[in-house]
Design a protein around this motif. Structure first.
Motif, PDB file in Angstrom:
ATOM      1  N   ALA A  30      -3.507   1.964   7.722  1.00 22.78           N
ATOM      2  CA  ALA A  30      -3.917   3.335   7.397  1.00 22.78           C
ATOM      3  C   ALA A  30      -3.822   3.597   5.901  1.00 22.78           C
ATOM      4  O   ALA A  30      -4.691   4.250   5.313  1.00 22.78           O
ATOM      5  CB  ALA A  30      -3.076   4.346   8.176  1.00 22.78           C
ATOM      6  N   GLY A  31      -2.778   3.074   5.263  1.00 21.42           N
ATOM      7  CA  GLY A  31      -2.626   3.257   3.822  1.00 21.42           C
ATOM      8  C   GLY A  31      -3.729   2.580   3.030  1.00 21.42           C
ATOM      9  O   GLY A  31      -4.263   3.152   2.079  1.00 21.42           O
ATOM     10  N   HIS A  49       1.100   0.125  10.212  1.00 21.17           N
ATOM     11  CA  HIS A  49       1.290   1.225   9.266  1.00 21.17           C
ATOM     12  C   HIS A  49       0.527   0.964   7.964  1.00 21.17           C
ATOM     13  O   HIS A  49      -0.072   1.872   7.384  1.00 21.17           O
ATOM     14  CB  HIS A  49       2.794   1.394   9.006  1.00 21.17           C
ATOM     15  N   THR A  50       0.518  -0.258   7.513  1.00 24.09           N
ATOM     16  CA  THR A  50      -0.151  -0.639   6.269  1.00 24.09           C
ATOM     17  C   THR A  50      -1.652  -0.405   6.343  1.00 24.09           C
ATOM     18  O   THR A  50      -2.277  -0.031   5.348  1.00 24.09           O
ATOM     19  CB  THR A  50       0.145  -2.119   5.945  1.00 24.09           C
ATOM     20  N   SER A  99       0.859  -1.181   0.000  1.00 25.33           N
ATOM     21  CA  SER A  99       0.000   0.000   0.000  1.00 25.33           C
ATOM     22  C   SER A  99       0.895   1.230   0.000  1.00 25.33           C
ATOM     23  O   SER A  99       2.080   1.148   0.336  1.00 25.33           O
ATOM     24  CB  SER A  99      -0.918   0.022   1.225  1.00 25.33           C
ATOM     25  N   TYR A 100       0.318   2.339  -0.395  1.00 25.88           N
ATOM     26  CA  TYR A 100       0.996   3.618  -0.202  1.00 25.88           C
ATOM     27  C   TYR A 100       0.573   4.139   1.154  1.00 25.88           C
ATOM     28  O   TYR A 100      -0.589   4.013   1.533  1.00 25.88           O
ATOM     29  CB  TYR A 100       0.633   4.608  -1.314  1.00 25.88           C
ATOM     30  N   ASP A 101       1.522   4.688   1.910  1.00 34.21           N
ATOM     31  CA  ASP A 101       1.150   5.212   3.222  1.00 34.21           C
ATOM     32  C   ASP A 101       0.457   6.567   3.055  1.00 34.21           C
ATOM     33  O   ASP A 101       0.204   7.023   1.933  1.00 34.21           O
ATOM     34  CB  ASP A 101       2.340   5.231   4.181  1.00 34.21           C
ATOM     35  N   GLU A 102       0.160   7.200   4.159  1.00 35.38           N
ATOM     36  CA  GLU A 102      -0.591   8.447   4.102  1.00 35.38           C
ATOM     37  C   GLU A 102       0.188   9.580   3.441  1.00 35.38           C
ATOM     38  O   GLU A 102      -0.401  10.561   2.994  1.00 35.38           O
ATOM     39  CB  GLU A 102      -1.055   8.824   5.503  1.00 35.38           C
ATOM     40  N   GLU A 103       1.508   9.451   3.356  1.00 35.30           N
ATOM     41  CA  GLU A 103       2.346  10.431   2.660  1.00 35.30           C
ATOM     42  C   GLU A 103       2.647  10.010   1.220  1.00 35.30           C
ATOM     43  O   GLU A 103       3.417  10.664   0.523  1.00 35.30           O
ATOM     44  CB  GLU A 103       3.670  10.657   3.420  1.00 35.30           C
ATOM     45  N   ARG A 147       6.684   2.790   9.219  1.00 39.78           N
ATOM     46  CA  ARG A 147       6.687   4.136   9.817  1.00 39.78           C
ATOM     47  C   ARG A 147       8.110   4.642  10.008  1.00 39.78           C
ATOM     48  O   ARG A 147       8.374   5.821   9.872  1.00 39.78           O
ATOM     49  CB  ARG A 147       6.005   4.114  11.184  1.00 39.78           C
ATOM     50  N   ARG A 192      -6.964   4.555   3.538  1.00 38.40           N
ATOM     51  CA  ARG A 192      -6.941   5.858   2.856  1.00 38.40           C
ATOM     52  C   ARG A 192      -7.109   5.714   1.342  1.00 38.40           C
ATOM     53  O   ARG A 192      -7.865   6.436   0.710  1.00 38.40           O
ATOM     54  CB  ARG A 192      -5.647   6.589   3.160  1.00 38.40           C
ATOM     55  N   HIS A 193      -6.372   4.788   0.750  1.00 36.55           N
ATOM     56  CA  HIS A 193      -6.354   4.649  -0.707  1.00 36.55           C
ATOM     57  C   HIS A 193      -7.371   3.635  -1.235  1.00 36.55           C
ATOM     58  O   HIS A 193      -7.541   3.520  -2.452  1.00 36.55           O
ATOM     59  CB  HIS A 193      -4.948   4.295  -1.186  1.00 36.55           C
TER      60      HIS A 193
END
Length: 190
Positions: free
Chosen positions: A58-59, A55-56, A21-25, A88, A62-63
């Protein structure tokens, strides 16, 4: 005689899947998940279970997308590392030398060196307790051309997927083919 082991996650084996996944950034990230499998054939879907604190998680939320890259036996150390550290604090791709590739059908990266990849759109998530079950509709499957059996099906003998034994905490490979599915059992049909 069988011995009761109580309620436990001891199904054998479980996959060694890198969930991308892409993280929040917007940075590419991947984690190893052993809790997953195919859950529907029409539409084609699979599940992975991810702890909300990862961490994954949240990504993916979000996406609304993730990938599953099937780890080959030869990259067991790299896969293990993906499960040992958090994205992270660590760029897992830089640390392992693995290559993130932007998915063509979903907004998530996959791992180029892993021979079999599924691009998934998140269609459901269900809180189960320690984990959230993520259901992804498979939008595309990619496989290294030299790992195909007949030009359209991944060959387990060539993909050489790594599998995990919960409880023992050990990685394994698949053995030789035992029999042809939907055929060997015909001996019992009348």
């Amino acid at each position: 005689m069988k011995k009761s082991l109580g309620p436990a996650t001891l199904a054998l084996p479980t996959p060694v899947w890198a969930v991308g996944s892409y993280d929040e950034e917007g940075r590419p990230n991947a984690m190893i998940a052993a809790w997953g499998g195919i859950c529907c054939s029409q539409p084609p879907c699979l599940t992975v279970s991810v702890r909300p604190g990862r961490h994954t998680y949240a990504g993916i939320m979000r996406h609304k997308a993730f990938t599953v890259s099937v780890c080959p036996q030869a990259l067991a150390a790299e896969a293990d590392f993906l499960g040992l550290v958090s994205g992270r604090k660590t760029d897992k791709f830089a640390a392992t030398g693995l290559t993130p590739v932007r998915g063509e059908h979903v907004n998530a990266p996959y791992i180029d060196e892993f021979p079999l990849v599924m691009e998934c759109a998140l269609i459901h998530s269900h809180d189960l307790g320690a984990h959230t079950l993520m259901v992804g509709e498979i939008k595309d499957v990619k496989c290294d051309a030299d790992k195909l059996l007949d030009g359209k099906h991944p060959d387990p003998a060539l993909v050489q997927p790594l599998v995990y034994a919960p409880g023992a905490g050990t990685y394994h490979g698949l053995g030789p083919m035992v029999a042809k599915g939907f055929h060997v059992g015909k001996a019992f049909m009348k």
